[in-house]
Design an enzyme around this catalytic site. Structure first.
Site, PDB file in Angstrom:
ATOM      1  N   ARG A   1      -2.214  -2.737   5.732  1.00 49.53           N
ATOM      2  CA  ARG A   1      -1.652  -1.593   6.445  1.00 49.53           C
ATOM      3  C   ARG A   1      -2.777  -0.684   6.946  1.00 49.53           C
ATOM      4  NH1 ARG A   1       1.752  -2.154   1.834  1.00 49.53           N
ATOM      5  NH2 ARG A   1       3.871  -2.767   2.390  1.00 49.53           N
TER       6      ARG A   1
ATOM      7  N   ARG B   1      12.440  -1.280  -4.223  1.00 45.28           N
ATOM      8  CA  ARG B   1      12.158  -2.655  -4.660  1.00 45.28           C
ATOM      9  C   ARG B   1      11.985  -2.697  -6.174  1.00 45.28           C
ATOM     10  NH1 ARG B   1       7.908  -3.426   0.352  1.00 45.28           N
ATOM     11  NH2 ARG B   1       9.367  -4.430   1.777  1.00 45.28           N
TER      12      ARG B   1
END
Ligand code: NAD
Length: 317
Positions: free
Chosen positions: A91, A154
């Site tokens: 990222r 998650r």
């Protein structure tokens, strides 16, 4: 008296943006949704397609494709525009590319007279949220990044799955950079007020390696999904809708977002994932978890990694 109409402006109708628009429409959270994208045809096509679902939606949402001038009346601008993560790319690799794109986008939005809340999801999200705060000049409370909202989701999902309990009863946070240096706060993870260590004591065949692997699966989830289908979008889209609802409906909900630290967690001048109380004014307050020494060290490392990446970039801007 007529209820004030909420307007959300969405910048970027790619995988994440269009999934967000679809989820938003399905939950009937805003009265107006304007779609903006460099690729006007995509935004126009999405507006047409979404409008055709209106007869089946829970309430009326006016959806159209537009331009930056229409952000002037928006309560919330959600940014999902920009280049996305390619296979094998981190990222942070995206930082230079997207900071440049963001300068242009934020300038156009501010020129429209926008005076609401920014919600940023484009990666690297912590750094780009900082960029939006800098470029917009808005108070820090009104610039929010999606931070570790997805990682936390998650984590809660996998813990619920492992202990076979509804994920909504799992309270556990991932904090730090939305990326490789994020960390699980095991010291404050619980299921229905009972610590994870108690749940592990009562689980047949439990071993610590399972929990260590569970966190790795959280941290590396994006890589695993991107390998299989090229991008991740449903989870983040639902996280962004959750945040939109918390903001527009003034919920004072605790969500893990990228928020500006000004001394909290011993850090300053950084946007990073932490639990925060979110309402109609943005981030009302940051929740400071009492981290253990190992967690403190990992969080500090995450801040340092982000700062190191940001330094050269913000010299140009
Ligand atoms: N925060 C999270 O948890 C999370 C999760 C998944 C993806 N993401 C990020 O979301 C971003 C979008 O991902 P995606 O899969 O939707 O990508 P995508 O390529 O499908 O969509 C990006 C969209 O941005 C538009 N765009 C590019 N430059 C623009 C500009 N200057 N002005 C307006 N629009 C512009 C493109 O036309 C495209 O429609 C990426 O940065 C990705 O890494 C974040």
């Amino acid at each position: 008296m007529l209820k004030r109409v909420n307007r959300v402006a969405l910048i970027g109708t790619g995988f994440v943006g269009s999934s967000y628009a679809f989820a938003l429409l399905n939950q009937g959270i805003t009265e107006e949704l304007v779609l903006i994208d460099l690729n006007k045809e995509k935004a126009e096509g999405d507006a047409m397609d979404l409008n055709h679902g209106l007869p089946f939606a829970p309430s009326r949402t006016k959806i159209w494709y537009g331009d930056y001038k229409e952000c002037g009346e928006a309560d919330l601008v959600v940014i999902t525009a920009g280049a996305n993560q390619k296979p094998g790319e981190t990222r942070l690799d995206l930082v230079e590319k997207n900071t440049k794109i963001f300068k242009g986008i934020v300038e156009e939005i501010m020129a429209s007279g926008f005076d609401g809340i920014f919600l940023v999801a484009t990666n690297p999200v912590d750094i780009l949220t900082y960029a939006v705060w800098k470029f917009s000049g808005l108070p820090k409370e009104r610039v929010i990044g999606s931070g570790t909202i997805l990682d936390t989701a998650r984590f809660r999902f996998l813990l619920g799955d492992y202990f076979d309990v509804d994920t909504r009863n799992v309270h556990a946070y991932i904090i730090g950079e939305h990326g490789d240096t994020e960390l699980p706060v095991w010291s404050h993870a619980d299921i229905a007020g009972t610590s994870i260590s108690e749940w592990t004591n009562n689980k047949d065949g439990f071993n610590q390696e399972d929990l260590d692997q569970l966190f790795l699966n959280v941290r590396d989830a994006a890589y695993h999904i991107i390998e299989r289908k090229g991008a991740t979008y449903y989870g983040i889209a639902m996280g962004l809708v959750r945040l939109t609802k918390a903001i527009l409906e003034n919920e004072n909900s605790v969500l893990t977002v990228s928020a500006y630290l000004d001394g909290e967690y011993g850090q300053k001048d950084i946007y990073i994932g932490v639990p925060a109380v979110v309402n109609r004014r943005g981030v009302r307050q940051i929740v400071e978890l009492d981290l253990n020494e190992e967690e403190k060290a990992k969080f500090k490392n995450s801040v340092q990694v982000l700062k190191k990446t940001m330094e050269p970039v913000f010299k140009h801007f």
